[in-house]
Structures are given as structure tokens and as C-alpha cells.
Motif scaffolding. Sequence first.
Motif, PDB file in Angstrom:
ATOM      1  N   THR C 160      -0.843   9.018   8.793  1.00 23.11           N
ATOM      2  CA  THR C 160      -1.219   7.815   8.557  1.00 23.11           C
ATOM      3  C   THR C 160      -0.112   6.875   8.902  1.00 23.11           C
ATOM      4  O   THR C 160      -0.050   5.891   9.799  1.00 23.11           O
ATOM      5  CB  THR C 160      -1.809   7.353   7.414  1.00 23.11           C
ATOM      6  OG1 THR C 160      -3.033   8.085   7.323  1.00 23.11           O
ATOM      7  CG2 THR C 160      -2.298   5.857   7.692  1.00 23.11           C
ATOM      8  N   ALA C 164       0.488   4.971  12.488  1.00 24.06           N
ATOM      9  CA  ALA C 164       0.398   3.709  12.495  1.00 24.06           C
ATOM     10  C   ALA C 164       1.724   2.922  13.199  1.00 24.06           C
ATOM     11  O   ALA C 164       1.623   2.264  14.178  1.00 24.06           O
ATOM     12  CB  ALA C 164       0.580   3.109  11.055  1.00 24.06           C
ATOM     13  N   LEU C 180       7.473  -5.834   8.851  1.00 22.41           N
ATOM     14  CA  LEU C 180       6.578  -4.585   9.318  1.00 22.41           C
ATOM     15  C   LEU C 180       6.482  -3.545   8.354  1.00 22.41           C
ATOM     16  O   LEU C 180       5.406  -3.118   7.686  1.00 22.41           O
ATOM     17  CB  LEU C 180       6.643  -3.884  10.748  1.00 22.41           C
ATOM     18  CG  LEU C 180       5.719  -3.063  11.252  1.00 22.41           C
ATOM     19  CD1 LEU C 180       4.143  -3.295  11.136  1.00 22.41           C
ATOM     20  CD2 LEU C 180       6.296  -2.398  12.405  1.00 22.41           C
ATOM     21  N   ARG C 183       5.302  -4.570   4.886  1.00 17.66           N
ATOM     22  CA  ARG C 183       3.542  -4.561   4.830  1.00 17.66           C
ATOM     23  C   ARG C 183       2.748  -3.538   4.899  1.00 17.66           C
ATOM     24  O   ARG C 183       1.872  -3.456   4.148  1.00 17.66           O
ATOM     25  CB  ARG C 183       3.364  -5.550   6.226  1.00 17.66           C
ATOM     26  CG  ARG C 183       3.532  -6.966   5.986  1.00 17.66           C
ATOM     27  CD  ARG C 183       2.552  -7.667   6.745  1.00 17.66           C
ATOM     28  NE  ARG C 183       3.216  -8.970   7.702  1.00 17.66           N
ATOM     29  CZ  ARG C 183       2.427  -9.574   8.668  1.00 17.66           C
ATOM     30  NH1 ARG C 183       1.136  -9.093   8.835  1.00 17.66           N
ATOM     31  NH2 ARG C 183       3.189 -10.317   9.453  1.00 17.66           N
ATOM     32  N   LEU C 184       3.255  -2.623   5.694  1.00 11.60           N
ATOM     33  CA  LEU C 184       2.430  -1.458   5.790  1.00 11.60           C
ATOM     34  C   LEU C 184       2.723  -0.676   4.539  1.00 11.60           C
ATOM     35  O   LEU C 184       1.923  -0.070   3.980  1.00 11.60           O
ATOM     36  CB  LEU C 184       3.205  -0.550   7.116  1.00 11.60           C
ATOM     37  CG  LEU C 184       2.391  -0.738   8.251  1.00 11.60           C
ATOM     38  CD1 LEU C 184       3.105   0.163   9.312  1.00 11.60           C
ATOM     39  CD2 LEU C 184       0.947  -0.420   8.278  1.00 11.60           C
ATOM     40  N   THR C 186       3.222  -1.728   1.568  1.00 12.52           N
ATOM     41  CA  THR C 186       2.489  -2.284   0.392  1.00 12.52           C
ATOM     42  C   THR C 186       1.042  -1.822   0.591  1.00 12.52           C
ATOM     43  O   THR C 186       0.244  -1.516  -0.231  1.00 12.52           O
ATOM     44  CB  THR C 186       2.546  -3.840   0.615  1.00 12.52           C
ATOM     45  OG1 THR C 186       3.810  -4.330   0.612  1.00 12.52           O
ATOM     46  CG2 THR C 186       1.877  -4.504  -0.677  1.00 12.52           C
ATOM     47  N   VAL C 187       0.587  -1.881   1.645  1.00 19.75           N
ATOM     48  CA  VAL C 187      -1.151  -1.560   1.913  1.00 19.75           C
ATOM     49  C   VAL C 187      -1.105  -0.040   1.532  1.00 19.75           C
ATOM     50  O   VAL C 187      -2.076   0.284   0.899  1.00 19.75           O
ATOM     51  CB  VAL C 187      -1.447  -1.855   3.284  1.00 19.75           C
ATOM     52  CG1 VAL C 187      -2.604  -1.199   3.815  1.00 19.75           C
ATOM     53  CG2 VAL C 187      -1.552  -3.366   3.891  1.00 19.75           C
ATOM     54  N   ILE C 188      -0.304   0.666   2.240  1.00 18.81           N
ATOM     55  CA  ILE C 188      -0.531   2.268   1.591  1.00 18.81           C
ATOM     56  C   ILE C 188      -0.437   2.647   0.093  1.00 18.81           C
ATOM     57  O   ILE C 188      -1.103   3.072  -0.270  1.00 18.81           O
ATOM     58  CB  ILE C 188       0.253   2.919   2.683  1.00 18.81           C
ATOM     59  CG1 ILE C 188       0.271   2.661   4.257  1.00 18.81           C
ATOM     60  CG2 ILE C 188      -0.121   4.558   2.355  1.00 18.81           C
ATOM     61  CD1 ILE C 188      -1.457   3.007   4.675  1.00 18.81           C
ATOM     62  N   LYS C 190      -0.611   0.448  -2.306  1.00 24.37           N
ATOM     63  CA  LYS C 190      -1.708   0.173  -3.154  1.00 24.37           C
ATOM     64  C   LYS C 190      -3.020   0.928  -2.657  1.00 24.37           C
ATOM     65  O   LYS C 190      -3.516   1.152  -3.821  1.00 24.37           O
ATOM     66  CB  LYS C 190      -2.035  -1.605  -2.664  1.00 24.37           C
ATOM     67  CG  LYS C 190      -1.614  -2.373  -3.498  1.00 24.37           C
ATOM     68  CD  LYS C 190      -1.989  -3.877  -3.160  1.00 24.37           C
ATOM     69  CE  LYS C 190      -3.591  -4.146  -3.396  1.00 24.37           C
ATOM     70  NZ  LYS C 190      -3.750  -5.571  -2.953  1.00 24.37           N
ATOM     71  N   GLY C 191      -2.997   1.535  -1.442  1.00 18.12           N
ATOM     72  CA  GLY C 191      -4.392   2.050  -1.200  1.00 18.12           C
ATOM     73  C   GLY C 191      -4.259   3.504  -2.100  1.00 18.12           C
ATOM     74  O   GLY C 191      -5.493   3.889  -2.359  1.00 18.12           O
ATOM     75  N   ILE C 192      -3.052   4.014  -2.097  1.00 19.10           N
ATOM     76  CA  ILE C 192      -3.180   5.242  -2.703  1.00 19.10           C
ATOM     77  C   ILE C 192      -2.988   5.155  -4.347  1.00 19.10           C
ATOM     78  O   ILE C 192      -3.314   6.282  -4.938  1.00 19.10           O
ATOM     79  CB  ILE C 192      -2.361   6.436  -2.119  1.00 19.10           C
ATOM     80  CG1 ILE C 192      -0.948   5.779  -2.187  1.00 19.10           C
ATOM     81  CG2 ILE C 192      -2.790   6.554  -0.536  1.00 19.10           C
ATOM     82  CD1 ILE C 192       0.095   6.799  -1.576  1.00 19.10           C
ATOM     83  N   GLU C 193      -2.644   4.311  -4.633  1.00 12.59           N
ATOM     84  CA  GLU C 193      -2.374   4.292  -6.157  1.00 12.59           C
ATOM     85  C   GLU C 193      -3.543   4.276  -7.228  1.00 12.59           C
ATOM     86  O   GLU C 193      -4.382   4.088  -6.707  1.00 12.59           O
ATOM     87  CB  GLU C 193      -1.276   2.799  -6.473  1.00 12.59           C
ATOM     88  CG  GLU C 193       0.022   3.028  -6.182  1.00 12.59           C
ATOM     89  CD  GLU C 193       0.580   1.644  -6.367  1.00 12.59           C
ATOM     90  OE1 GLU C 193      -0.125   0.633  -6.647  1.00 12.59           O
ATOM     91  OE2 GLU C 193       1.874   1.277  -6.028  1.00 12.59           O
TER      92      GLU C 193
END
Lengths: 195, 195, 195, 195
Positions: C160, C164, C180, C183-184, C186-188, C190-193
Motif C-alpha cells: 500500500t 501509493a 505528502l 499525510r500518508l 498519518t492515514v495509514i 491511524k488505519g492500522i492502529e
Amino acid sequence: MSSSPPSKGRPRDPRSHEAIISATAALVAEMGYAATSIGGVAARAGVGKDTIYRRWPGKPELVFEAVFTTTDQAPIPDTGTLTGDLTVLLQGLVEEFHSPAAAAALPGLLADFAADPSLKARIRSDFLAPSKERLLIVFERAVLRGEIAAGTPVDLVLDTLAGAVFFHIGLVGEHPTPQLAGRLATVIAKGIEIR
Amino acid sequence: MSSSPPSKGRPRDPRSHEAIISATAALVAEMGYAATSIGGVAARAGVGKDTIYRRWPGKPELVFEAVFTTTDQAPIPDTGTLTGDLTVLLQGLVEEFHSPAAAAALPGLLADFAADPSLKARIRSDFLAPSKERLLIVFERAVLRGEIAAGTPVDLVLDTLAGAVFFHIGLVGEHPTPQLAGRLATVIAKGIEIR
Amino acid sequence: MSSSPPSKGRPRDPRSHEAIISATAALVAEMGYAATSIGGVAARAGVGKDTIYRRWPGKPELVFEAVFTTTDQAPIPDTGTLTGDLTVLLQGLVEEFHSPAAAAALPGLLADFAADPSLKARIRSDFLAPSKERLLIVFERAVLRGEIAAGTPVDLVLDTLAGAVFFHIGLVGEHPTPQLAGRLATVIAKGIEIR
Amino acid sequence: MSSSPPSKGRPRDPRSHEAIISATAALVAEMGYAATSIGGVAARAGVGKDTIYRRWPGKPELVFEAVFTTTDQAPIPDTGTLTGDLTVLLQGLVEEFHSPAAAAALPGLLADFAADPSLKARIRSDFLAPSKERLLIVFERAVLRGEIAAGTPVDLVLDTLAGAVFFHIGLVGEHPTPQLAGRLATVIAKGIEIR
DNA sequence: GGGTAACCGAGACGGTACGTCAGGTCTTGCG
DNA sequence: CGCAAGACCTGACGTACCGTCTCGGTTACCC
């Protein structure tokens, strides 16, 4: 009788054909047979390599066509004697073998033809055919005049004439004297004449 | 007379020489002249390429030595007639040109010799010299017997004999009949005899 | 352990190696991957084509070695948070994908690798291996800190992240903003935490 | 809006168009993108090369049209949650990237698009546009539901989704598990959601 | 009996040519 | 004008030899 032209698609440009042939003849005369490459011919003719390979299978066939274009329009000699006729024939052979392009091309070209089974047969049928035709008629007349026997082997005599000239001029590189054709003709004529 | 051997350092191994020569002869006979490469010979002989280049300048010289080892020990013919002597000589030529290795090698080999100015001279001096020597003596005897004139041009006759055989056997690929040598000898002898 | 070097024959010249690699990198950066040809590299490096084919099977392998020489000496990030670590990792990826040679090479290079079954496996093992190693350790630390679960799939997350960045920078051609990577990450993160 | 059709002379045969498209799709699926040539497509379609070049500027444009005909009639997902909507969107992407023709075409096709400046822009506008449209609406609904912030960057998220799927399926060649779409959707949704 | 110089195998090196193939354009004759 | 066919030029492909070079190693002569 002849294969019908497909006439499908764009026809081959005769100017390409011409350009290739003359580039080949020039390169062979300038650089020799071995140093003449298909790529070099293509560059000189301003043509792609494919355009050459589309028309000829390889260097031997191309050079053969480029160098031996002499459509042999020479008339059949009729001097009244076998010696005279053979002299004229041999003068033709000497001239043909001594021209710049031919002299440069012949040894390598014949070697390539001899090395390829499918080309070997063409030495007799393509290189020698025109001369054989003329020699046949010369022999017919000589038979009628009673100079030679009816069964005189044309092929063997022709191989001897061509071989002698090719070896002397083409391989050994002897510059042909004006008397050469006459001398050889005299020897061979005397050798095959009755008595 | 010959160049003095350096005699410094390790001497050349004669087994390499032998291995190269026989590998060359075998490859030429099997694959033909054009398909025989120095690298191929080296691999077949179990030898480095340099070991070849140290001894011969190139493929033509190597193949020449490998194929024409016939030290020409054949005695000078002396049958009592010019025709008989020429027949014997021509039989030798026919055999030489018809051996597998020689037939495979000759066209390409002569072409390479003819293409290189520095090798061209060796056609006469190396290929033809032994035959010329014998032909000279045959001619001397024939002159003494009154069969031919004193000034008969040896070189030209030799070129004719060699050219005829080479062209007939080597290029056109004709299988030699038992009568071939005799026929050619008869023609040439008759052709150059007095009267 | 390592394959023993043959040490037979002349050793390969490391200067050729070097010249080829830098010529390749330069050509790829200047002309792009598709317009870079083996022949062009050889000419630019002053080297024969064989010298290239002796070392590399083809263009993809050559370009890969020429462009991705970054021995990835970058230290493993350890900022104390998963987001911080991922940011550093992603900054590395962004820089790597955005360098002139890499940006020019990557789309075509990955396409060639993906098209050849024997190269396809190397995408994961050669392109991604160094990043995966680092990501593994980052994940281990995050597990210890209780940020993520123990079984978080490294390969999928790595695909991923790499996908990306590659898509955004390499294919779509977006110029990377300074934010960039953050941001990425942070998203990832947060997504897997957990939670 | 579109370029006016010439409407002079014979109109283009729609059967040719159809034959070209399906021949292209078949060849790409069978041989791969790189091994698919315009000439091969023409032969397979029973069509002249010009008939192809008259309609498409080159291989990339042709293959794009042949492989991505999915007029994306799929309805916009509306499951009630962002995660659900993203899962449906990603399932579509996974299916699209995993179809035989698309999988064979995508890496090379995207590389060609990325290499040509005039095509690069079309990656976003042609490849991604349909997905972006749907993603926009999904995002609007999520904003209304209070799941995500109003300014969430659609392009960047889309590049991440597409990049992840393309890298995982198309490049690395991973076979998609049934959970793949859901897992990715969960991660991304969690990553961009408020809190 | 120790140098040293040439030989030897292997194989790398810079070149050149090969014959094939794809790209994209053009030129036929026929609809 | 569209269309099928196929010729055309360009340029890259990967292979094969060429003749030279550079390794490590081996003889045999000479000092």
C-alpha cells in the motif's frame, strides 16, 4: 507460364531495386566482395535492409545480379573456323572476368555459391548457361565443317575454358594480354579437332 | 635463411601445433571453410586462440597449411609421351582437389587468398609451385623428344590445367570420372604439340 | 558460502562495469527507460555490446542495477511513534521514487519486471526487501508500544505504501509536496492502529 | 464538442472497429502487452495497419480502449458507512485490475502512458475519472454523516487506493483474497475518519 | 639454481555484421 | 474517402567472430 504477379498491396519500387543494384556494384568494385555488407549496401542505396532482404535471400544472390547484368547480347561468333569462333568466345569471357566489378566479385562469389548446396547448381545454370548456348552452336557448325567429332563434350570444354580464364585472371591475377584469348583458343581447338 | 628462432623463453609446444592442424582439417572437412572459425579451431584443439595467432596470421594461412600438407612426394612422371605425363600430373591434381578437406576448403580459401594482395602472390608460389616444377621437367623432356616447341608457356598451361580441374571439380562440383585426367591431358597435349 | 570466482581467463574489467552503469543511469535520466537501448549504452560507455550482455541478461536487470544502487544505508527510524516512523520511511520512498533517474526508469522498469515471470518475483525480493526489513522493525516496536496488533500484515501495508507513492509520483506524475509523506503516514498509521 | 466527422467519402466500417478491438483484447490477454504489436492486431483482425492508425494514434491508446471498455455502469455504492462504501469501490477496482486482459495490459500500458507527456495527463482523466466520480459522492455522503472532514483530498486517497491495488495485484502479482478489499477499505476509512 | 622471457589455457575486450522484427508512413487497386 | 495488402525507412534486437589483451601459471634456457 511465369508466376502471376500478386499485384496485391503496394508494388515494389523499381527505383529501390535500381539503387540497390548500383550501390552493390559500386561497393563490390571499390571494396571487394568480402568487405561488401548488406548493411553497407543499404546505407549507400538509401534503403532499409529489409528492402534488400525482401528481394534477395542473401549477399551472393544480390551480388550475382548486380555484377552479371550483361544480358549477353553478344552475337554468336561465326568466323568460319573453330579456332576463330573460340577466340571470340574467349575474348568475351576474358572481358567479363576482367571488368573491375567482376574481378573483385568473382572469387568470393563463386566460393559462396560453391559452399551452399542450393546455389551450387546455379553456377552451371546461371553463370555458364549463356556461354554454353553459344558454345553449342559453335560446336554444331564445327561438326558440320568436319572439324570436330559429333560427341565432343560441351560441358567439359566449357569448364576448361572458363576455369582457365577464371584461374588465370581472377585468382592468379594475371593481367590479360591481347593474345591470351587467341592462344587458349588455338590450344583447345587443336586439342579437340579431329586428327 | 629462415628467420632465426628466438630460442629465448619456453619453446613452442609442437603438440599444440599438431592439435591445431588436425582440428582445422577436421573442421574444414566437416563444416566447410566459411563455417570454420579460429575460435572453433581453438576450442576443438583444446588450445587458446593466441596460440593459433602466434603461429599463423589468419584463417587462410592456417587452413592452407592444414589442408595442403601433401609434401608432394609424388615422383615426376616419365611415361615416354607428353600425353602420358600430363595424364599422370592431372590425376594428381584431380585427387588433390577431390579430397574431402581440399574440396571443402579450396573455393573459399582461394577466394581469401585472391582478395588479399599480400596473399595473392602465394597462389602461384605456394599452391602451384610443386606442380610447376614437375611440369617444367615434363616439358623439357617433351622438347627433347620434339613433341613441343621450346618456348611453350608453362605458367599459362599450368593455369589452364589447374583452372579446368578446380572449376570442374571444386566449383561446379562434378564428380571426377576415371577418364577425366586422360581426356584433359589428351586435349591439352594435342593442343600444344608441334603440328 | 559465496560461489567461488572462476578466476580462469582474463578477469572482467571493473572500469567497464562502472562505465556501463553510469552510462545507463545517464541515458535513462536523459531519454527515459523506453528510449534507452543496450546499443546506446554500449556506445556511450565506449564498450562493446557483448561486454554488457556478459554481465546482465537484458535491459531490465541492467537498469535496475544502474538506478537502484542506493545501498539503503539509511538508519531504521525510531521516533517513538508509529506515525513518526512511517513518515520517515515514506520520506525515503518519496525521495527514491522522485530522483530523476528513478522517476524516469520506474514505470517501464516495473512493467518489464512484471511481464517476465522470472523477474516478477524479484520485485518483492529486490525492490522491496530493504524497505520491508525496516518496516518489520518499525512494526515490532509499535507492537511493543501497544500501537498495533501483533499480526499486522507487513507485505500488504508495504504494498500500500509503495503503491501509493509509486502511483502518485511515478505514474500520475504529481510533484511531491513536503506534507505528502506525513499525510500518508498519518492515514495509514491511524488505519492500522488498535482502536 | 467532439471533432466533426469528415462525412466525405466512404464512412468507416464499424465492423473493422469491432474486429480491431476484440483482436487487441485477445492478443493482450494471450501474449501480454509488450508482445502485442499493431501488425499482429491487424493480421488477427483481418485488417490493414492503416485502418488501425486511422482510428488510434498508437498502441497505448488502442489497448486502453480495447481493455477498459467497462463503461463503469456499476451503481454508486451506498451502504450507509464509509467503510462499506469503500469496500464496494475497492472490490470493483480489484476485479477490474484482476481480469485477464487488464492484468496483462496494465503495467506496460501505464508505463507507456507515463512515458509520454501527452498521455500522462490521461491517467488521471481517463483511467481514474470514473472512480473519482464515485469516490466524490461517497465522500460527500460521509461528510454529511460526519464521518470525515469536508476537505479530505479525494485525489490523494484515490491514488492510494488505486496504487495499492495496482501494486499488489498488477505488479507484485499477488492473487487477491476475498478479504483484500475489505481490509484495505477498513484501514483507509479508519485512517481518514474524524477522531 | 634462480631469473626471466616466452609459451600456454582461458576468456574478457571493442568492434562489425548478421538476419529479424516493430513502428509508423506510403502507395497500390478496389469498393 | 475507406479499406486490405504490403512495400518502405528507421532503428533496436541478441548472436557470432574478429584479432587483441590480460590474467595465473608453466617450462626451458642463460646467467
